[in-house]
Motif scaffolding. Structure first.
Motif, PDB file in Angstrom:
ATOM      1  N   ARG A 129      56.886  54.370  43.364  1.00  0.00           N
ATOM      2  CA  ARG A 129      57.127  54.714  41.951  1.00  0.00           C
ATOM      3  C   ARG A 129      58.594  55.071  41.728  1.00  0.00           C
ATOM      4  N   SER A 130      59.149  55.930  42.595  1.00  0.00           N
ATOM      5  CA  SER A 130      60.542  56.339  42.429  1.00  0.00           C
ATOM      6  C   SER A 130      61.505  55.190  42.737  1.00  0.00           C
ATOM      7  N   GLN A 177      70.248  48.420  35.169  1.00  0.00           N
ATOM      8  CA  GLN A 177      70.958  48.786  33.933  1.00  0.00           C
ATOM      9  C   GLN A 177      72.454  48.928  34.183  1.00  0.00           C
ATOM     10  N   TRP A 189      61.713  61.874  45.128  1.00  0.00           N
ATOM     11  CA  TRP A 189      63.003  61.706  44.457  1.00  0.00           C
ATOM     12  C   TRP A 189      64.160  62.279  45.269  1.00  0.00           C
ATOM     13  N   ALA A 224      60.924  52.021  42.176  1.00  0.00           N
ATOM     14  CA  ALA A 224      60.895  51.111  41.028  1.00  0.00           C
ATOM     15  C   ALA A 224      61.762  51.636  39.896  1.00  0.00           C
ATOM     16  N   GLN A 225      61.681  52.944  39.644  1.00  0.00           N
ATOM     17  CA  GLN A 225      62.502  53.522  38.583  1.00  0.00           C
ATOM     18  C   GLN A 225      63.982  53.488  38.965  1.00  0.00           C
ATOM     19  N   TYR A 226      64.272  53.712  40.236  1.00  0.00           N
ATOM     20  CA  TYR A 226      65.659  53.632  40.704  1.00  0.00           C
ATOM     21  C   TYR A 226      66.192  52.209  40.532  1.00  0.00           C
ATOM     22  N   ARG A 227      65.379  51.214  40.891  1.00  0.00           N
ATOM     23  CA  ARG A 227      65.781  49.810  40.746  1.00  0.00           C
ATOM     24  C   ARG A 227      66.058  49.468  39.282  1.00  0.00           C
ATOM     25  N   ASP A 228      65.232  49.993  38.375  1.00  0.00           N
ATOM     26  CA  ASP A 228      65.451  49.748  36.944  1.00  0.00           C
ATOM     27  C   ASP A 228      66.794  50.318  36.497  1.00  0.00           C
ATOM     28  N   ASN A 229      67.117  51.514  36.976  1.00  0.00           N
ATOM     29  CA  ASN A 229      68.387  52.130  36.605  1.00  0.00           C
ATOM     30  C   ASN A 229      69.568  51.395  37.227  1.00  0.00           C
ATOM     31  N   ARG A 232      55.516  64.066  44.643  1.00  0.00           N
ATOM     32  CA  ARG A 232      56.286  63.325  43.647  1.00  0.00           C
ATOM     33  C   ARG A 232      57.729  63.822  43.613  1.00  0.00           C
TER      34      ARG A 232
END
Length: 278
Positions: free
Chosen positions: A238-239, A249, A176, A241-246, A172
């Motif tokens: 997972r990482s 933003q 990142w 998807a979180q990067y895409r969300d940021n 994990r």
């Protein structure tokens, strides 16, 4: 110690150079005889061969093959080893490798030296590659304390910094700081190539240190990038998807002309970045 290194590329060759300089006897194994001869000429190994029989009395074997070949390599070398021999690897993904290989050999301990270059092959091997770098080990419940201590001693001989952690937590974390950056960097280059020829040519001529630093890992070994994605798929997704969300933003802040909010994001990032640089 008598140490076997299976796979004499950048990592295996560099390990051989440094460990041999520390007084360890290095037995090198490669699929190609020409690589074995190069290892002997460059002082990477004391003995080198294409045959696994050379490993029969080594104390530690470090498997430095590509990720996809680690488990099959372990199967091949097991018949030639003493029962007390420690096997470790250098793969950048740990959980699937440890799950498989620890079932094959109880003295298997996953390893990941966090060092490398954009080059590959034995001719890219260099001394002091691991100096100051993290060297992660991922023991299991079956791991003997003394075996782990011997591997930590190897890391210290390399002037690396040993870290001990769970294999899943390792995967994990590296998703990142290693695997995600490769995909982001590759996407940056791909996006640039979709520009008009005139703009692309000018961008290529103007590109300097900022683009060079940001794009470096995306322009590296494609086989390694695919192996990262294949063997660490769940954590990388997972990482990403979180990067895409940021990223979404940030897009929303710019579209909404929320400059103060954007500045706050950049301020937070500026304060956080030094904690990622060892």
């Amino acid at each position: 110690m008598k140490i076997g290194i299976v796979g004499l590329g950048l990592i295996g060759g560099s390990l051989g150079l440094d460990l041999r300089s520390q007084g360890h006897q290095i037995i090198g194994i490669s699929r190609q005889d020409v690589t074995c001869q190069t290892a002997l000429k460059q002082g990477i190994a004391d003995r080198a061969s294409t045959k696994f029989t050379l490993l029969q009395d080594v104390e530690i074997v470090i498997v430095c093959t590509p990720i996809a070949a680690i488990a099959s390599t372990v199967k091949q070398i097991i018949p030639h080893l003493h029962p007390d021999t420690i096997i470790t690897d250098v793969g950048s993904v740990k959980y699937p490798i440890v799950e498989t290989c620890s079932q094959l050999w109880s003295n298997f301990i996953g390893g990941h030296p966090m060092a490398g270059t954009a080059q590959s092959g034995i001719d890219a091997a260099q001394a002091n590659l691991f100096e100051g770098a993290a060297y992660v080990f991922t023991p299991t419940e079956k791991t003997k304390f003394e075996d782990l201590e011997r591997l930590k001693a190897i890391a210290l001989d390399l002037n690396a910094i040993p870290y001990i952690c769970d294999a899943q937590i390792h995967d994990r974390a590296v998703s990142w700081i290693s695997h995600l950056p490769v995909m982001v960097s590759a996407s940056l280059i791909k996006a640039c190539l979709q520009e008009t020829p005139e703009t692309l040519e000018l961008a290529q001529n103007l590109a300097s240190s900022g683009f060079r630093d940001t794009s470096r890992v995306g322009g590296g070994n494609p086989e390694l990038g695919v192996m990262m994605a294949k063997y660490n798929r769940a954590e990388l997704l997972r990482s990403l998807a979180q990067y895409r969300d940021n990223l979404d933003q940030v897009i929303n802040l710019i579209e909404g002309e929320k400059w103060q909010d954007l500045e706050q994001v950049l301020d937070i990032n500026g304060e956080a970045r030094p904690k990622f640089l060892n």
